[in-house]
Design an enzyme around this catalytic site. Structure first.
Site, mmCIF file in Angstrom:
data_model
loop_
_atom_site.group_PDB
_atom_site.id
_atom_site.type_symbol
_atom_site.label_atom_id
_atom_site.label_comp_id
_atom_site.label_asym_id
_atom_site.label_seq_id
_atom_site.Cartn_x
_atom_site.Cartn_y
_atom_site.Cartn_z
ATOM 1 N N CYS A 36 1.573 4.677 1.757
ATOM 2 C CA CYS A 36 0.366 5.384 1.339
ATOM 3 C C CYS A 36 -0.546 5.826 2.478
ATOM 4 C CB CYS A 36 -0.411 4.539 0.339
ATOM 5 S SG CYS A 36 -0.679 2.838 0.839
ATOM 6 N N LYS A 71 -8.710 5.603 -5.077
ATOM 7 C CA LYS A 71 -8.261 4.919 -3.854
ATOM 8 C C LYS A 71 -8.467 5.795 -2.619
ATOM 9 C CE LYS A 71 -3.884 3.397 -1.739
ATOM 10 N NZ LYS A 71 -2.499 2.968 -2.015
ATOM 11 N N HIS A 81 -8.110 4.135 1.257
ATOM 12 C CA HIS A 81 -7.122 3.482 2.124
ATOM 13 C C HIS A 81 -6.880 4.232 3.437
ATOM 14 C CE1 HIS A 81 -3.349 0.677 2.130
ATOM 15 N NE2 HIS A 81 -4.299 0.277 2.964
ATOM 16 N N HIS A 86 0.986 0.716 -8.962
ATOM 17 C CA HIS A 86 0.983 -0.082 -7.730
ATOM 18 C C HIS A 86 0.695 -1.512 -8.164
ATOM 19 C CE1 HIS A 86 -0.048 -1.630 -3.792
ATOM 20 N NE2 HIS A 86 0.183 -0.458 -3.226
ATOM 21 N N ASP A 117 2.067 9.809 -3.589
ATOM 22 C CA ASP A 117 2.084 9.759 -2.122
ATOM 23 C C ASP A 117 3.412 9.247 -1.561
ATOM 24 O OD1 ASP A 117 1.523 7.263 -3.143
ATOM 25 O OD2 ASP A 117 -0.269 6.922 -1.940
ATOM 26 N N HIS A 118 4.264 8.659 -2.406
ATOM 27 C CA HIS A 118 5.596 8.218 -1.949
ATOM 28 C C HIS A 118 6.408 7.786 -3.162
ATOM 29 C CE1 HIS A 118 4.067 4.191 -2.596
ATOM 30 N NE2 HIS A 118 3.090 4.422 -1.750
ATOM 31 N N LYS A 175 10.232 3.382 -1.421
ATOM 32 C CA LYS A 175 9.015 3.227 -0.627
ATOM 33 C C LYS A 175 9.305 2.487 0.685
ATOM 34 C CE LYS A 175 4.441 1.023 -0.881
ATOM 35 N NZ LYS A 175 3.489 0.295 -1.763
#
Length: 544
Positions: free
Chosen positions: A41, A100, A102, A256, A308-309, A333
């Protein structure tokens, strides 16, 4: 996530599928070879916001620290990087980030907020400055709590043994020592034991918090309230800004671990807790779409949906999978090159502008959002730096038949693991792997027993010659091509390796934000809404 100055549009970033997301795809354009710039991420989000490979901004590590590890670390998206939010704000857009982040928070003090979203072009932020983690809910699938507990327990045992040995030696007169080292070693042993007991709670208070702009509103978070709070915030932002151009980045905490899910969605999916969590996120997408409808914004809003992945295959306990699945694609991931870690959903919807139901199989990237929304907003793509993204609008509108990406590089931390070549005249996409992780156990499809696969060291394989796949015929990357089986093997290898050399010549040395010095917990950088370490507050009660 964005809107055009002339047409008052908006984009959102989300994460997965089911009825409401399916509706987005049916009404919009679906990208089936949509690629993230990293398989984790922090670097992926940095690339998304800047339109640049994360290795250019230093949002990578060289020592295995794959993402930011603490809210109280000093690393983060450098202040000299330009996000599309910053450019759109300069063009008169209201810019918001909900969810989020991060990408870092502080540099030198607990309140400088040098990496904060408000310093990167967003004029409104509500959400987690860090990331939702298993440790937020004291899960067995732990990012750092279990490891820290084990280290503290080991040190406790060492010092306790030292203290007991010194006491025995003192009492039997076998060791000529004063009581001072005995007392100190015993005190340190007690402190370490207490630390191992309380470290889980400390992590929850340190990292699992909500902020509104620069102010902490919940520390720690009340997870059953988080989804309603986020939806309330999205609706409020849309209502406040519906009469002018705006950019809203909705960054869900969902899919997640620890898969925080409201009670009314638990047990509803056929795919366990992960499926429940996905269905709740899909419902949230529907709520946001309904708000756009009610505010009369649907036809003037460009919506973008992605991840994002890929899914985290290693996040499993027993036979239960908590990290998702990647369908036909190999890996997941944390794996720099395999499709399962980097091929993600991509949907654009803009009623009356983009053709509904269109499917595009050309290679595209999350980095493409940067030039696309900047140019839609009437801004200018920066000329003082390399921008790796390409304007997607001609492809989305159907005025261009091919992606502008001839090559895409696939990094694992700062190490180049693979590259793809889109040979437009042949309609072929080649994939070359220079490095791949060693799956564990042998024959498995992931690095079970680890959090993620490594990028370097003994647990990766360097291939000479590199592995070659034809993704056009073999998207699952199951059939390795050789000089004997592929007549143009040598030509493909030569062309890709030349492109890699050309790409590497465009790189400049930058400080690595995720290496050890920028990625360790520093107490003086820890955000705290009370006198440290009493970090507890509830400043907004929110919906009931």
């Amino acid at each position: 996530i964005s809107g055009s100055r002339d047409r008052d549009n908006m984009l959102h970033l989300h994460h997965s599928w089911t009825p409401n997301i399916d509706r987005l795809a049916e009404d919009g354009v679906k990208l089936t070879q949509h690629i993230s710039a990293a398989s984790l991420c922090t670097p992926s989000r940095a690339a998304f916001l800047t339109g640049r490979y994360p290795v250019r901004s230093g949002m990578v590590s060289s020592i295995g620290y794959r993402v930011l590890q603490w809210t109280g670390a000093s690393g983060g998206l450098p202040t000299n990087e330009t996000t599309f939010a910053k450019i759109l704000k300069e063009k008169g857009y209201a810019t918001g980030l909900i969810g989020k982040w991060h990408l870092g928070l502080n540099c030198e003090s607990a309140s400088d907020h040098c990496h904060h979203p408000l310093h990167h072009g967003f004029d409104h932020f509500y959400g987690m400055p860090f990331s939702l983690m298993g440790d937020c809910a004291h899960w067995e699938l732990s990012e750092k709590r279990v490891n820290l507990e084990q280290k503290l327990n080991f040190l406790f045992q060492v010092l306790a043994s030292v203290a007991l040995t010194l006491v025995a030696g003192k009492l039997t007169h076998l060791i000529p020592v004063s009581w001072t080292p005995v007392i100190w070693s015993a005190l340190w042993a007690v402190l370490l034991l207490a630390g191992s007991y309380f470290v889980g709670a400390l992590i929850v208070h340190a990292d699992c918090l909500l902020m509104r702009n620069h102010t902490i509103t919940e520390q720690p978070m009340r997870f059953q309230k988080t989804t309603p709070l986020i939806l309330q915030e999205v609706a409020s932002f849309l209502k406040r800004n519906k009469h002018g151009p705006f950019l809203l980045f909705v960054s869900f905490l969902h899919v997640h671990i620890p898969l925080i899910t409201m009670k009314n969605f638990l047990g509803k999916s056929l795919h366990g807790l992960y499926g429940d969590n996905v269905e709740e996120m899909d419902w949230m997408v529907g709520q946001i779409l309904d708000t756009l409808d009610m505010e009369g914004l649907t036809n003037s809003t460009l919506i973008y949906f992605t991840s994002d992945h890929g899914g985290s295959l290693e996040n499993q306990l027993g036979h239960t999978q908590y990290g998702g699945w990647n369908g036909i694609y190999k890996g997941g991931k944390g794996m720099g090159g395999w499709e399962g870690g980097i091929r993600v959903p991509g949907i654009f919807r803009w009623p009356g502008v983009l053709p509904a139901g269109q499917v595009i199989g050309e290679p595209t990237s999350l980095m493409d959002v940067f030039p696309t929304v900047v140019q839609l907003a009437g801004g200018e793509v920066p000329q003082d730096r390399v921008i790796d993204g390409q304007d997607l609008l001609p492809l989305l509108l159907g005025t261009a038949q091919h992606s502008d990406h001839e090559f895409l590089m696939h990094y694992c931390e700062g190490f180049l693991h693979a590259a793809r070549w889109h040979q437009r005249d042949k309609g072929t996409t080649w994939k070359v792997h220079f490095v791949t992780p060693v799956f564990q156990p042998e024959g498995a499809g992931a690095c079970y027993g680890r959090k993620v696969c490594p990028c370097f060291g003994e647990k990766v394989l360097h291939h000479d010659p590199p592995l070659l796949f034809d993704l056009s015929r073999d998207p699952s990357e199951t059939h390795v091509l050789t000089p004997a089986s592929e007549p143009v093997f040598s030509q493909v290898m030569e062309r890709v390796q030349r492109a890699v050399r050309e790409h590497q010549r465009t790189l400049s040395p930058v400080p690595l934000q995720l290496d050890r010095l920028g990625n360790i917990w520093r107490p003086w950088l820890q955000p705290c809404c009370g006198p440290f370490p009493l970090c507890w507050c509830l400043r907004e009660d929110g919906p009931q």
